[in-house]
Design an enzyme around this catalytic site. Structure first.
Site, mmCIF file in Angstrom:
data_model
loop_
_atom_site.group_PDB
_atom_site.id
_atom_site.type_symbol
_atom_site.label_atom_id
_atom_site.label_comp_id
_atom_site.label_asym_id
_atom_site.label_seq_id
_atom_site.Cartn_x
_atom_site.Cartn_y
_atom_site.Cartn_z
ATOM 1 N N HIS A 109 0.819 -1.222 0.000
ATOM 2 C CA HIS A 109 0.000 0.000 0.000
ATOM 3 C C HIS A 109 0.852 1.270 0.000
ATOM 4 C CE1 HIS A 109 -3.706 -2.342 1.750
ATOM 5 N NE2 HIS A 109 -3.492 -2.587 0.473
ATOM 6 N N CYS A 120 5.595 13.747 -13.703
ATOM 7 C CA CYS A 120 6.701 13.005 -14.357
ATOM 8 C C CYS A 120 6.783 11.554 -13.902
ATOM 9 C CB CYS A 120 8.029 13.724 -14.135
ATOM 10 S SG CYS A 120 8.670 13.581 -12.446
ATOM 11 N N CYS A 139 11.082 17.354 -11.887
ATOM 12 C CA CYS A 139 10.530 18.162 -12.993
ATOM 13 C C CYS A 139 10.065 19.545 -12.552
ATOM 14 C CB CYS A 139 9.375 17.422 -13.667
ATOM 15 S SG CYS A 139 7.845 17.411 -12.708
ATOM 16 N N ASN A 198 -3.504 -12.299 16.009
ATOM 17 C CA ASN A 198 -4.275 -11.057 16.070
ATOM 18 C C ASN A 198 -4.799 -10.864 17.494
ATOM 19 O OD1 ASN A 198 -6.181 -8.888 15.567
ATOM 20 N ND2 ASN A 198 -6.185 -9.501 13.414
ATOM 21 N N ALA A 216 0.374 -8.355 19.568
ATOM 22 C CA ALA A 216 1.482 -8.739 18.684
ATOM 23 C C ALA A 216 2.813 -8.791 19.425
ATOM 24 C CB ALA A 216 1.567 -7.756 17.515
HETATM 25 C C1 BJW Z 1 -3.799 -6.031 16.916
HETATM 26 C C2 BJW Z 1 -3.346 -5.197 17.898
HETATM 27 C C3 BJW Z 1 -2.264 -5.670 18.620
HETATM 28 C C4 BJW Z 1 -4.975 -4.202 17.043
HETATM 29 N N1 BJW Z 1 -1.733 -6.850 18.330
HETATM 30 N N2 BJW Z 1 -3.259 -7.202 16.639
HETATM 31 C C5 BJW Z 1 -16.047 -5.434 -2.704
HETATM 32 C C6 BJW Z 1 -15.630 -6.724 -2.412
HETATM 33 C C7 BJW Z 1 -14.272 -7.061 -2.432
HETATM 34 C C8 BJW Z 1 -13.303 -6.110 -2.725
HETATM 35 C C9 BJW Z 1 -13.731 -4.832 -3.016
HETATM 36 C C10 BJW Z 1 -15.075 -4.494 -2.994
HETATM 37 N N3 BJW Z 1 -15.194 -3.190 -3.306
HETATM 38 C C11 BJW Z 1 -13.955 -2.678 -3.503
HETATM 39 C C12 BJW Z 1 -13.046 -3.674 -3.319
HETATM 40 C C13 BJW Z 1 -11.566 -3.568 -3.392
HETATM 41 C C14 BJW Z 1 -11.006 -2.724 -2.284
HETATM 42 C C15 BJW Z 1 -11.465 -3.290 -0.941
HETATM 43 O O1 BJW Z 1 -10.891 -4.228 -0.421
HETATM 44 N N4 BJW Z 1 -12.497 -2.713 -0.325
HETATM 45 C C16 BJW Z 1 -13.021 -3.239 0.939
HETATM 46 C C17 BJW Z 1 -13.352 -2.095 1.871
HETATM 47 C C18 BJW Z 1 -14.196 -4.147 0.619
HETATM 48 N N5 BJW Z 1 -9.570 -2.793 -2.399
HETATM 49 C C19 BJW Z 1 -8.906 -1.961 -3.182
HETATM 50 O O2 BJW Z 1 -9.450 -1.054 -3.788
HETATM 51 C C20 BJW Z 1 -7.426 -2.228 -3.364
HETATM 52 N N6 BJW Z 1 -7.112 -2.271 -4.731
HETATM 53 C C21 BJW Z 1 -7.594 -3.228 -5.509
HETATM 54 O O3 BJW Z 1 -8.327 -4.103 -5.111
HETATM 55 O O4 BJW Z 1 -7.160 -3.160 -6.825
HETATM 56 C C22 BJW Z 1 -7.662 -4.119 -7.762
HETATM 57 C C23 BJW Z 1 -6.804 -5.346 -7.882
HETATM 58 C C24 BJW Z 1 -5.843 -5.685 -6.967
HETATM 59 C C25 BJW Z 1 -5.075 -6.808 -7.120
HETATM 60 C C26 BJW Z 1 -5.246 -7.618 -8.175
HETATM 61 C C27 BJW Z 1 -6.203 -7.284 -9.112
HETATM 62 C C28 BJW Z 1 -6.975 -6.141 -8.957
HETATM 63 C C29 BJW Z 1 -6.594 -1.102 -2.723
HETATM 64 C C30 BJW Z 1 -6.718 -1.106 -1.253
HETATM 65 C C31 BJW Z 1 -6.004 0.101 -0.667
HETATM 66 C C32 BJW Z 1 -6.147 0.162 0.847
HETATM 67 N N7 BJW Z 1 -5.644 1.390 1.301
HETATM 68 C C33 BJW Z 1 -5.633 1.658 2.745
HETATM 69 C C34 BJW Z 1 -5.274 3.166 2.993
HETATM 70 C C35 BJW Z 1 -3.964 3.560 2.444
HETATM 71 C C36 BJW Z 1 -2.830 3.362 3.401
HETATM 72 C C37 BJW Z 1 -2.855 4.311 4.590
HETATM 73 O O5 BJW Z 1 -3.394 5.419 4.519
HETATM 74 O O6 BJW Z 1 -2.274 3.931 5.616
HETATM 75 O O7 BJW Z 1 -4.729 0.775 3.409
HETATM 76 S S1 BJW Z 1 -7.195 1.321 3.534
HETATM 77 C C38 BJW Z 1 -6.515 0.742 5.047
HETATM 78 O O8 BJW Z 1 -6.905 -0.646 5.220
HETATM 79 C C39 BJW Z 1 -4.980 0.751 4.829
HETATM 80 C C40 BJW Z 1 -4.601 -0.571 5.437
HETATM 81 O O9 BJW Z 1 -3.347 -0.984 4.910
HETATM 82 C C41 BJW Z 1 -5.736 -1.478 5.067
HETATM 83 C C42 BJW Z 1 -5.879 -2.677 5.946
HETATM 84 O O10 BJW Z 1 -6.126 -2.308 7.279
HETATM 85 P P1 BJW Z 1 -5.501 -3.164 8.456
HETATM 86 O O11 BJW Z 1 -4.035 -3.061 8.431
HETATM 87 O O12 BJW Z 1 -6.074 -4.520 8.424
HETATM 88 O O13 BJW Z 1 -5.978 -2.350 9.755
HETATM 89 P P2 BJW Z 1 -7.377 -2.421 10.536
HETATM 90 O O14 BJW Z 1 -7.473 -1.206 11.361
HETATM 91 O O15 BJW Z 1 -8.495 -2.724 9.630
HETATM 92 O O16 BJW Z 1 -7.224 -3.696 11.495
HETATM 93 C C43 BJW Z 1 -6.294 -3.713 12.547
HETATM 94 C C44 BJW Z 1 -6.230 -5.135 13.095
HETATM 95 O O17 BJW Z 1 -5.205 -5.178 14.049
HETATM 96 C C45 BJW Z 1 -7.514 -5.617 13.776
HETATM 97 O O18 BJW Z 1 -7.827 -6.912 13.293
HETATM 98 C C46 BJW Z 1 -7.151 -5.658 15.257
HETATM 99 O O19 BJW Z 1 -7.772 -6.746 15.952
HETATM 100 C C47 BJW Z 1 -5.664 -5.884 15.193
HETATM 101 N N8 BJW Z 1 -4.931 -5.369 16.316
HETATM 102 N N9 BJW Z 1 -4.182 -4.059 17.938
HETATM 103 C C48 BJW Z 1 -2.307 -7.585 17.331
HETATM 104 N N10 BJW Z 1 -1.764 -4.922 19.650
HETATM 105 ZN ZN ZN Z 2 7.916 15.477 -11.328
#
Ligand code: BJW
Ligand code: ZN
EC number: 2.3.1.286
Length: 241
Positions: A109, A120, A139, A198, A216
């Site tokens: 990500h 560019c 650029c 998790n 973790a």
């Molecule tokens: C602990 C803890 C401790 C707490 N110890 N554990 C419908 C169905 C299916 C898919 C889609 C759909 N509609 C759209 C989509 C696709 C979409 C998607 O998935 N949407 C969903 C909402 C349904 N995905 C995309 O658009 C992606 N692109 C894509 O699919 O392109 C097409 C393609 C890909 C590949 C092949 C072919 C085609 C792009 C996704 C981009 C996500 N971006 C973000 C933000 C940018 C980064 C940023 O600003 O930081 O990324 S969203 C956000 O969620 C961020 C994270 O990386 C990502 C995941 O979140 P994460 O890390 O899981 O955090 P949390 O908060 O959700 O969970 C924390 C966990 O930690 C919990 O479980 C806690 O229990 C645990 N925890 N403390 C251990 N101490």
């Molecule tokens: Zn540039």
């Protein structure tokens, strides 16, 4: 330790939570009254680029106030033993794995400390703000955006991830909610045993052969210790579903 064990580890926001970086979906996750999930989109950037730039500027600045924790350090220790047989695939945009000593880290990500020029197409290591519209070092255009993958954009290096998952003996998912694709599907792409670590069972916990709950900083060093001493707990082989 079993020789030729190839491990792919997927990390999410939960691994950095105990370093002081908020997860996305925790209870008090609002930023200036906005849901981070609404801010991390191309649509939000088109509508209000200043707001989105400030969101990422604040998070980039916060990186210098936090440190890697015991879970990041344990994965770095594992890499020191396994070398190329370990790949960390992270959804996190922080740099805590690298600062803990991991070198084989793949950011699907993007990275907070990188800026992407939409004129560019160059990417630049970046530690300061972007909201003040600095010129691109290549650029000169004032079109630098956070080098972050937002919803609807293609995650980075999926070919590398697919290849690693097809050839791994063990896939371990740490601190991710399993709500965002394609990362949520990696457990289905992985060939070998599967293990989730998790705080609480994720949305996809039942897809894993084994799931352990706890912070973790406790679970990851314990699991790494088991791998390094060759005791059980490398994740059970995938059984019939
Ligand atoms: C602990 C803890 C401790 C707490 N110890 N554990 C419908 C169905 C299916 C898919 C889609 C759909 N509609 C759209 C989509 C696709 C979409 C998607 O998935 N949407 C969903 C909402 C349904 N995905 C995309 O658009 C992606 N692109 C894509 O699919 O392109 C097409 C393609 C890909 C590949 C092949 C072919 C085609 C792009 C996704 C981009 C996500 N971006 C973000 C933000 C940018 C980064 C940023 O600003 O930081 O990324 S969203 C956000 O969620 C961020 C994270 O990386 C990502 C995941 O979140 P994460 O890390 O899981 O955090 P949390 O908060 O959700 O969970 C924390 C966990 O930690 C919990 O479980 C806690 O229990 C645990 N925890 N403390 C251990 N101490
Ligand atoms: Zn540039």
């Amino acid at each position: 330790m079993a020789r030729h064990t190839r491990i792919v580890v997927l990390t999410g926001a939960g691994i950095s939570a105990e370093s002081g970086l908020p997860t996305f979906r925790d209870a008090n996750g609002l930023w200036e009254g906005h849901d981070p999930m609404q801010v991390a989109t191309p649509e939000a950037y088109a509508d209000d680029p200043d707001l989105v730039q400030r969101f990422y500027d604040e998070r980039r600045a916060a990186l210098s106030r936090v440190e890697p924790n015991a879970a990041h350090r344990a994965l770095a220790r594992l890499e020191a033993e396994l070398g190329d047989d370990l790949l960390v695939v992270t959804q996190n945009v922080d740099d805590l794995h690298e600062r803990a000593g991991s070198r084989r880290v793949h950011h699907v990500h993007g990275r907070l400390r990188s800026a992407w020029c939409t004129t560019c197409d160059e990417r630049h290591d970046w530690s300061g703000p972007l909201a003040d519209r600095p010129p691109c070092p290549a650029c000169g255009a004032a079109t630098l955006r956070p080098d972050i993958v937002w919803f609807g954009e293609l995650p980075y290096g999926m070919d590398v991830v697919e290849e690693a998952l097809e050839h791994c003996d063990l896939f371990v998912s740490i601190g991710t909610s399993g709500l965002v694709y394609p990362a949520a599907a990696f457990v289905h792409w992985a060939r070998g045993a599967t293990l989730e670590l998790n705080l609480e069972p994720s949305a996809g916990a039942t897809d894993f052969a084994e799931s352990r709950t706890g912070p973790a900083t406790r679970l990851v060093p314990a699991w790494v210790g088991e791998v390094l001493t060759g005791s059980s707990g490398r994740g059970r082989a995938r059984g019939p579903r």
